[in-house]
Design an enzyme around this catalytic site. Structure first.
Site, PDB file in Angstrom:
ATOM      1  N   HIS A  91     -21.288  17.574 -30.714  1.00 49.84           N
ATOM      2  CA  HIS A  91     -21.698  16.644 -31.751  1.00 49.84           C
ATOM      3  C   HIS A  91     -23.207  16.432 -31.691  1.00 49.84           C
ATOM      4  CE1 HIS A  91     -20.810  13.672 -28.402  1.00 49.84           C
ATOM      5  NE2 HIS A  91     -22.028  13.319 -28.749  1.00 49.84           N
TER       6      HIS A  91
HETATM    7  P1  TYD Z   1     -17.192  11.368 -27.356  1.00 47.74           P
HETATM    8  O1  TYD Z   1     -18.540  10.804 -27.616  1.00 47.74           O
HETATM    9  O2  TYD Z   1     -16.631  12.305 -28.392  1.00 47.74           O
HETATM   10  O3  TYD Z   1     -17.186  12.071 -25.926  1.00 47.74           O
HETATM   11  P2  TYD Z   1     -17.591  13.558 -25.449  1.00 47.74           P
HETATM   12  O4  TYD Z   1     -18.752  13.989 -26.270  1.00 47.74           O
HETATM   13  O5  TYD Z   1     -17.911  13.423 -23.987  1.00 47.74           O
HETATM   14  O6  TYD Z   1     -16.407  14.441 -25.627  1.00 47.74           O
HETATM   15  O7  TYD Z   1     -16.196  10.159 -27.120  1.00 47.74           O
HETATM   16  C1  TYD Z   1     -14.849  10.361 -26.714  1.00 47.74           C
HETATM   17  C2  TYD Z   1     -14.022   9.209 -27.260  1.00 47.74           C
HETATM   18  O8  TYD Z   1     -14.457   7.963 -26.714  1.00 47.74           O
HETATM   19  C3  TYD Z   1     -14.090   9.088 -28.773  1.00 47.74           C
HETATM   20  O9  TYD Z   1     -12.783   8.789 -29.249  1.00 47.74           O
HETATM   21  C4  TYD Z   1     -14.980   7.890 -28.996  1.00 47.74           C
HETATM   22  C5  TYD Z   1     -14.792   7.060 -27.750  1.00 47.74           C
HETATM   23  N1  TYD Z   1     -16.023   6.319 -27.384  1.00 47.74           N
HETATM   24  C6  TYD Z   1     -16.118   4.959 -27.588  1.00 47.74           C
HETATM   25  O10 TYD Z   1     -15.205   4.319 -28.114  1.00 47.74           O
HETATM   26  N2  TYD Z   1     -17.255   4.291 -27.207  1.00 47.74           N
HETATM   27  C7  TYD Z   1     -18.293   4.954 -26.647  1.00 47.74           C
HETATM   28  O11 TYD Z   1     -19.336   4.316 -26.288  1.00 47.74           O
HETATM   29  C8  TYD Z   1     -18.201   6.378 -26.462  1.00 47.74           C
HETATM   30  C9  TYD Z   1     -19.328   7.162 -25.864  1.00 47.74           C
HETATM   31  C10 TYD Z   1     -17.049   7.030 -26.846  1.00 47.74           C
END
Ligand code: TYD
Length: 141
Positions: free
Chosen positions: A53
């Site tokens: 992302h």
């Molecule tokens: P994501 O940012 O997609 O993690 P990664 O890039 O490590 O795979 O986040 C994973 C999940 O956690 C997604 O459903 C959103 C949730 N999330 C929150 O609710 N609050 C936060 O501060 C973060 C970073 C993620």
């Protein structure tokens, strides 16, 4: 104008192999933005890629507290880079509009400092959308 890209940050490391190590991030000195939120991962099996992302506005500093994380980035102008985070004292600054993937190796645990509250609206989760957005901007749309 070219946007400033991702760059490595060195945190201060204390300790020795006999007792172990401690790394410190002094927020005002070591992180180039006001930290709004900190999160960390756990239990990511080796070989898994997370991220995939970019953020519209959020700035990020990542570090691998343990293990190894290989971070691949892409900027709106198409420039790509790869960074290996395998020392707890090595951080990586990611600006807004920086596509990132993080490949976790060796039971890695990531810590992330971010400049804004969590908002799904701030995410760009499709690489095609990320590339289209900037192609459109380049055409002045
Ligand atoms: P994501 O940012 O997609 O993690 P990664 O890039 O490590 O795979 O986040 C994973 C999940 O956690 C997604 O459903 C959103 C949730 N999330 C929150 O609710 N609050 C936060 O501060 C973060 C970073 C993620």
């Amino acid at each position: 104008m070219k946007t400033a890209g991702p760059r490595l940050i060195e945190f201060t490391l204390f300790g020795d192999p006999a007792t172990g190590f401690l790394t410190v991030a002094v927020l005002e000195d070591d992180i180039p933005f006001e930290v709004r939120r900190v999160f960390w991962t756990c239990g990511t099996p080796p070989g898994v890629t997370r991220g995939r992302h970019a953020h519209h506005r959020t700035e990020t500093v990542l570090a691998a507290v343990c293990g190894r994380i290989v971070v691949s980035t892409e900027l709106p102008d198409g420039e790509t880079s790869e960074f290996t985070l395998d020392e707890p004292s090595r951080g990586l600054y990611l600006p807004p509009l920086c596509w990132r993937t993080m490949k976790y190796e060796a039971a890695a645990v990531q810590i992330a400092f971010e400049s804004r509250d969590y908002s799904e609206d701030d995410y760009i989760r499709s690489l095609d959308d990320f590339r289209r957005l900037h192609a459109a901007e380049g055409r002045g749309e």
